[in-house]
Design an enzyme around this catalytic site. Structure first.
Site, PDB file in Angstrom:
ATOM      1  N   HIS A 168     -30.409  74.055  44.269  1.00 11.33           N
ATOM      2  CA  HIS A 168     -30.408  73.078  43.190  1.00 11.33           C
ATOM      3  C   HIS A 168     -29.028  72.421  43.132  1.00 11.33           C
ATOM      4  CE1 HIS A 168     -31.877  71.206  39.567  1.00 11.33           C
ATOM      5  NE2 HIS A 168     -30.956  71.755  38.794  1.00 11.33           N
ATOM      6  N   ASN A 214     -27.432  68.951  33.990  1.00 20.81           N
ATOM      7  CA  ASN A 214     -28.625  69.174  34.804  1.00 20.81           C
ATOM      8  C   ASN A 214     -29.524  67.947  34.734  1.00 20.81           C
ATOM      9  OD1 ASN A 214     -30.353  70.526  36.488  1.00 20.81           O
ATOM     10  ND2 ASN A 214     -31.064  72.002  34.969  1.00 20.81           N
ATOM     11  N   CYS A 240     -33.146  66.476  42.401  1.00 17.01           N
ATOM     12  CA  CYS A 240     -31.917  66.865  41.699  1.00 17.01           C
ATOM     13  C   CYS A 240     -30.684  66.401  42.437  1.00 17.01           C
ATOM     14  CB  CYS A 240     -31.881  68.382  41.503  1.00 17.01           C
ATOM     15  SG  CYS A 240     -31.830  69.329  43.061  1.00 17.01           S
TER      16      CYS A 240
END
Length: 205
Positions: free
Chosen positions: A147, A169, A8
């Site tokens: 994250h 995202n 990520c």
């Protein structure tokens, strides 16, 4: 700060660079996450990393190659040094940190370009988010972030308490609202929803 899980961190950094490049040149070029996964020695590829070290790597080289020329494979491989050093499809000269724990300063930065942020995404509700303004549950403690996402804008709907950040995202367009989540903005605690204001960064050209 914790190293972000998975890749990520690379996707968040690349989304910020793609946005900056689009604003600067008028052209949207898909840039390479894989060059970061393979070549950022301060991160651990698909086992975790940090968006700020990725931005630092690209800035030190002066730019980043495209997704087309260095496609994502889903695993860490050998760094293609030639593409890292010389094949730049977008120019990046540096990166800056937004003052931490300050949503007003974050809004000023986001008004100019996308910004990477670290958040706590461990909650069941976050994992299965499908729309609406997300207010938690999640931790506002910067030590709990796990994250990375990219804030690309913000909105203020009519009515009390309807301000939100628009965050991109990396979990595909099938997650959330076509790949985006709306995180509550201007919350009473200084670190922001899920600690999003604790450590924001953005690239510069």
């Amino acid at each position: 700060m914790e190293i972000m899980a998975g890749s990520c961190w690379a996707f968040a950094a690349v989304a910020a660079m793609e946005g900056m490049n689009k604003i600067r040149t008028g052209e949207l070029v898909s840039l390479s996450e894989q060059v970061l996964v393979d070549c950022d020695s301060l991160s651990s590829g698909c086992d975790g990393g940090r968006s700020d070290t990725a931005l630092s790597l690209v800035a030190a080289r002066g730019g980043i190659t495209s997704e087309e020329r260095y496609p994502y494979s889903g695993f860490q491989g050998k760094c293609d040094v030639d593409k890292l050093l010389f094949d730049h499809q977008a120019s990046v000269k540096g990166f800056n940190a937004v003052p931490c724990n300050n949503e007003r300063q974050l809004a000023l930065a986001v008004a100019r370009q996308p910004v990477t942020v670290y958040i706590d995404a461990s909650g069941f509700e976050f994992q299965f988010y499908a729309g609406g303004i997300y207010r938690g549950p999640c931790s506002g403690n910067p030590a709990r972030v796990n994250h990375a996402v990219t804030i690309v804008g913000y909105c203020e709907d009519e009515g009390e308490g309807n301000k939100y950040w628009i965050a991109k995202n990396s979990w595909s367009n099938d997650w959330g609202d076509q790949g985006y989540i709306y995180l509550a903005k201007d919350v009473p605690w200084k670190t922001g929803t899920c600690a999003l204001a604790s450590s924001p960064f953005y690239p510069t050209a």
